[in-house]
Design an enzyme around this catalytic site. Structure first.
Site, mmCIF file in Angstrom:
data_model
loop_
_atom_site.group_PDB
_atom_site.id
_atom_site.type_symbol
_atom_site.label_atom_id
_atom_site.label_comp_id
_atom_site.label_asym_id
_atom_site.label_seq_id
_atom_site.Cartn_x
_atom_site.Cartn_y
_atom_site.Cartn_z
ATOM 1 N N HIS A 1 -3.530 -5.112 -0.170
ATOM 2 C CA HIS A 1 -3.192 -5.757 1.226
ATOM 3 C C HIS A 1 -3.378 -6.898 1.094
ATOM 4 C CE1 HIS A 1 -2.535 -2.124 3.921
ATOM 5 N NE2 HIS A 1 -3.465 -1.497 3.216
ATOM 6 N N GLU B 1 -2.017 -9.378 3.049
ATOM 7 C CA GLU B 1 -2.260 -10.095 4.183
ATOM 8 C C GLU B 1 -3.548 -10.002 4.949
ATOM 9 O OE1 GLU B 1 -0.761 -7.071 3.581
ATOM 10 O OE2 GLU B 1 -1.897 -5.666 5.049
ATOM 11 N N CYS C 1 0.851 -1.211 -0.009
ATOM 12 C CA CYS C 1 -0.074 -0.084 -0.062
ATOM 13 C C CYS C 1 0.971 1.365 -0.082
ATOM 14 C CB CYS C 1 -1.078 -0.125 1.218
ATOM 15 S SG CYS C 1 -2.444 1.123 0.735
#
Ligand code: MN
Length: 239
Positions: free
Chosen positions: A213, A215, A111
């Protein structure tokens, strides 16, 4: 040997139970969890002005947050839609990022971390995506654990190799976007509106930035990004 992966932190001010404010370093746990799941040891890196020797780390994760990179880093004056900046954090992350590139330490930018990676090698950003014509909103209304838009991945990119695909759906929680690419940076993924969603520096062992993102997304292709990063950071056996 599990590789040590440095993770840049955020900072904020909160209040104690007496309602007295204090500053703290914070980090969304999804970053550390993703590194650990991929076999790395997460090491949180607060921006304390302490000199951090990145050569002692095996990999560096530059994270994002609710802040914008100072436009002076890419030679611009602030424009009206620029968000809040965190000078201390950006200064620290820029130094880390440059040191990792210099030492060819595997680097993943997520990001705002991707935007910083582009900027430190001479790239620029749109201070708000409305300054780029015909650009969709990239701030999704739904939870960030859900995908929001499609990206197409350059077939000959490292990212395509890592994810074993040339297209996937990603989450999207950003109001700034890449304008010009930095030196020796290639676009590895784009959204349908043409916004650059991933970059890589092919001259390095592993230097990839993603605008989304991974994750927070539970899919094999997203896990593969963290796995490939941690694998690249693996200290070679026998040393
Ligand atoms: Mn997006």
């Amino acid at each position: 040997m599990n590789p040590l992966i440095g993770i840049s932190c955020d900072s904020d001010t909160t209040v104690d139970k007496r309602n007295i404010p204090y500053d703290r370093f914070v980090s969304p746990r999804a970053y550390a969890d993703a590194i650990a799941l991929a076999g790395g040891i997460p090491v949180l890196l607060p921006h304390t002005f302490a000199l951090i020797d990145v050569v002692r780390l095996d990999g560096l994760l530059i994270t994002g947050g609710n802040f914008d990179i100072p436009p002076s880093y890419y030679g611009e004056e602030p424009r009206p839609l620029l968000g809040q900046v965190n000078e201390e954090r950006s200064y620290f992350e820029k130094a880390l990022c440059l040191a990792a590139l210099e030492g060819d330490i595997p680097l993943l930018g997520v990001c705002g971390g991707m935007q910083l990676l582009n900027v430190v090698v001479g790239g620029t950003l749109y201070q708000d995506l409305s300054y780029r014509p015909q650009t969709d909103i990239h701030e999704q209304p739904q939870a960030r654990t859900l995908p929001h838009h499609e990206v197409s991945i350059a077939p000959n990119s490292k990212l395509a190799c890592v994810c074993d695909t040339t297209g996937m759906r990603v989450n999207s929680t950003h109001h700034q976007i890449i304008h010009n690419l930095g030196m020796h940076v290639s676009a590895a993924a784009t959204a349908l509106d043409g916004v650059i969603e991933a970059i890589e520096l092919p001259g390095h062992t592993f230097a990839i930035g993603v605008q989304w993102h991974p994750e927070l997304l539970d899919s094999p292709q997203q896990h593969a990004i963290y796995r490939a990063f941690v694998k690249a950071a693996q200290p070679s056996s026998g040393e």
